[in-house]
Design a protein around this motif. Structure first.
Motif, PDB file in Angstrom:
ATOM      1  N   GLU A  36       0.817  -1.212   0.000  1.00 44.60           N
ATOM      2  CA  GLU A  36       0.000   0.000   0.000  1.00 44.60           C
ATOM      3  C   GLU A  36       0.847   1.257   0.000  1.00 44.60           C
ATOM      4  OE1 GLU A  36      -3.040  -0.190  -0.515  1.00 44.60           O
ATOM      5  OE2 GLU A  36      -3.998   1.624   0.194  1.00 44.60           O
ATOM      6  N   SER A  37       2.105   1.174   0.416  1.00 39.90           N
ATOM      7  CA  SER A  37       2.941   2.372   0.469  1.00 39.90           C
ATOM      8  C   SER A  37       3.486   2.775  -0.888  1.00 39.90           C
ATOM      9  CB  SER A  37       4.109   2.151   1.432  1.00 39.90           C
ATOM     10  OG  SER A  37       4.932   1.106   0.968  1.00 39.90           O
ATOM     11  N   GLY A  61     -12.796  -0.236  -5.762  1.00 39.58           N
ATOM     12  CA  GLY A  61     -11.962   0.841  -5.276  1.00 39.58           C
ATOM     13  C   GLY A  61     -10.620   0.438  -4.733  1.00 39.58           C
ATOM     14  N   ASP A  62     -10.334  -0.843  -4.617  1.00 42.37           N
ATOM     15  CA  ASP A  62      -9.064  -1.294  -4.046  1.00 42.37           C
ATOM     16  C   ASP A  62      -7.975  -1.319  -5.120  1.00 42.37           C
ATOM     17  OD1 ASP A  62      -7.016  -2.451  -2.639  1.00 42.37           O
ATOM     18  OD2 ASP A  62      -7.945  -4.424  -2.462  1.00 42.37           O
ATOM     19  N   ARG A  63      -7.927  -2.373  -5.926  1.00 43.29           N
ATOM     20  CA  ARG A  63      -6.872  -2.501  -6.932  1.00 43.29           C
ATOM     21  C   ARG A  63      -7.090  -1.562  -8.117  1.00 43.29           C
ATOM     22  NH1 ARG A  63      -3.393  -6.273  -5.552  1.00 43.29           N
ATOM     23  NH2 ARG A  63      -2.406  -6.339  -7.600  1.00 43.29           N
ATOM     24  N   GLU A  64      -8.183  -0.837  -8.121  1.00 40.54           N
ATOM     25  CA  GLU A  64      -8.422   0.150  -9.168  1.00 40.54           C
ATOM     26  C   GLU A  64      -7.366   1.257  -9.188  1.00 40.54           C
ATOM     27  OE1 GLU A  64     -12.102  -2.142  -8.985  1.00 40.54           O
ATOM     28  OE2 GLU A  64     -10.738  -1.347  -7.465  1.00 40.54           O
ATOM     29  N   ALA A  82     -15.937   9.257   2.379  1.00 37.70           N
ATOM     30  CA  ALA A  82     -14.805   9.523   3.261  1.00 37.70           C
ATOM     31  C   ALA A  82     -14.277   8.234   3.873  1.00 37.70           C
ATOM     32  CB  ALA A  82     -15.217  10.486   4.370  1.00 37.70           C
ATOM     33  N   ARG A  83     -15.151   7.249   4.065  1.00 43.55           N
ATOM     34  CA  ARG A  83     -14.764   6.027   4.761  1.00 43.55           C
ATOM     35  C   ARG A  83     -15.428   4.826   4.091  1.00 43.55           C
ATOM     36  NH1 ARG A  83     -18.121   9.383   7.386  1.00 43.55           N
ATOM     37  NH2 ARG A  83     -20.163   8.603   8.044  1.00 43.55           N
ATOM     38  N   TRP A  84     -14.835   3.659   4.354  1.00 46.30           N
ATOM     39  CA  TRP A  84     -15.341   2.422   3.761  1.00 46.30           C
ATOM     40  C   TRP A  84     -16.546   1.878   4.540  1.00 46.30           C
ATOM     41  CZ3 TRP A  84     -13.144   3.163  -0.422  1.00 46.30           C
ATOM     42  CH2 TRP A  84     -11.766   3.224  -0.622  1.00 46.30           C
ATOM     43  N   VAL A 144      -7.602  -4.418   4.459  1.00 46.95           N
ATOM     44  CA  VAL A 144      -8.434  -3.284   4.041  1.00 46.95           C
ATOM     45  C   VAL A 144      -7.514  -2.157   3.581  1.00 46.95           C
ATOM     46  CG1 VAL A 144     -10.105  -1.556   4.808  1.00 46.95           C
ATOM     47  CG2 VAL A 144     -10.269  -3.917   5.632  1.00 46.95           C
ATOM     48  N   PRO A 145      -7.752  -1.610   2.394  1.00 49.30           N
ATOM     49  CA  PRO A 145      -6.870  -0.554   1.883  1.00 49.30           C
ATOM     50  C   PRO A 145      -7.019   0.754   2.641  1.00 49.30           C
ATOM     51  CG  PRO A 145      -8.739  -0.855   0.414  1.00 49.30           C
ATOM     52  CD  PRO A 145      -8.826  -1.957   1.433  1.00 49.30           C
ATOM     53  N   LEU A 146      -6.052   1.616   2.450  1.00 47.62           N
ATOM     54  CA  LEU A 146      -6.087   2.964   2.994  1.00 47.62           C
ATOM     55  C   LEU A 146      -7.413   3.623   2.626  1.00 47.62           C
ATOM     56  CD1 LEU A 146      -3.956   5.045   4.319  1.00 47.62           C
ATOM     57  CD2 LEU A 146      -3.720   5.891   1.964  1.00 47.62           C
ATOM     58  N   SER A 147      -8.100   4.197   3.611  1.00 48.58           N
ATOM     59  CA  SER A 147      -9.391   4.820   3.331  1.00 48.58           C
ATOM     60  C   SER A 147      -9.184   6.210   2.726  1.00 48.58           C
ATOM     61  CB  SER A 147     -10.218   4.935   4.606  1.00 48.58           C
ATOM     62  OG  SER A 147      -9.670   5.924   5.460  1.00 48.58           O
TER      63      SER A 147
END
Length: 310
Positions: free
Chosen positions: A6-7, A137-140, A195-197, A237-240
């Protein structure tokens, strides 16, 4: 269905790749297939600004790489044979169940081109003519990264992003994760973004969660909404979006939201803007509903002006 690392993103090794296309991006619109870092084929359309070309018919461009043959461009490959293209390129990220060819996306692209920008539109994985399955919205972020790098490879020194709904969450995460890299952006606008998942506070969002999480819902998504959805849950869970916003500065950031958005109430844009610590600009649009379908010509013109002048 999580984004590995994720970084940062792993940039594809293109040392052995070649291209048979040697055109000028100002020649006119073109359609290609990009390949993301995780190997998904993504359809994309490049349109020069209205100031540089008057013919708006989209034509297919055949590009061949040693790894993939056909109408594919591997992100990181020079496909233009030119040194520079004047002006800004706007990369448009559509909402869930959208695609590069949806009327609302094409309308936005025309509006931005009329403000003097070149425009890249694309279909997220699982949408339109792209491969893969939607991870909502994750790997997109990998799809957007490929489109942004393509715009840079076309010669644009300045590349900005605008995303709607799911696309809004993607442009926020992408801007945070790619800051300072070759995939960086010069400005970012998020329209109707959460703003949030896992938000289920409205009826439309409860229906969307049913579509995404239930087998029957995914069938509705595939055959009714023409969207192929990955059945796997996010892990991790990815960065929100709200966690991404503080990482974007000093890149200019605009948050746009309608006061009649049926999906995400106004605490979402206000939370996102507050997370920017005063660096984010907030537009609350009176009478506007949700995402690209609700964006009228006047708003699109203002967005185009902001994206090309920031």
């Amino acid at each position: 269905m999580s984004s590995e690392g994720e970084s940062r993103f792993h940039m594809v090794d293109v040392s052995s790749l070649t291209s048979v296309h040697h055109g000028d991006p100002c020649d006119g619109p073109r359609r290609v297939m990009l390949r993301t870092d995780d190997g998904v084929r993504i359809e994309a359309v490049y349109e020069p600004s209205a100031a540089s070309v008057t013919d708006t018919a989209v034509t297919d461009t055949a590009v061949t790489g040693t790894a993939v043959t056909g109408t594919d461009v591997v992100a990181g490959t020079d496909v233009t044979g030119t040194d520079a293209v004047a002006g800004t390129a706007v990369v448009v990220a559509h909402g869930f169940t959208g695609s590069a060819d949806r009327p609302a996306v094409r309308r936005a692209a025309r509006a931005f081109a009329e403000r003097g920008a070149a425009v890249v539109t694309f279909s997220f994985r699982g949408h339109g003519g792209s491969g893969g399955r939607s991870t909502v919205g994750d790997r997109e972020v990998l799809d957007l990264s490929a489109a942004v790098r393509w715009a840079r490879e076309l010669g644009h020194a300045r590349v900005v992003t605008v995303g709607f709904s799911m696309g809004g969450s993607v442009v926020l995460r992408h801007a945070a994760l790619e800051r300072g890299t070759e995939g960086r952006v010069d400005a970012v606008a998020a329209v109707s973004a959460p703003a949030r998942w896992y938000y289920r506070g409205t009826a439309p969002m409860r229906r969307l969660h049913w579509v995404v999480t239930r087998p029957a819902g995914r069938l509705v998504g595939r055959y009714g909404l023409r969207t192929r959805i990955d059945r796997r849950a996010w892990d991790p869970v990815p960065l929100s979006p709200v966690e991404a916003v503080p990482l974007i500065a000093p890149v200019p950031l605009l948050i746009v939201h309608g006061d009649r958005d049926a999906y995400f109430p106004l605490d979402h844009p206000r939370t996102l803007a507050a997370a920017g610590g005063g660096a984010a600009e907030l537009w609350l649009e009176r009478g506007m509903g949700h995402a690209e379908n609700a964006a009228d010509e006047e708003l699109l013109a203002r967005l185009g002006d902001w994206l090309t002048r920031r």
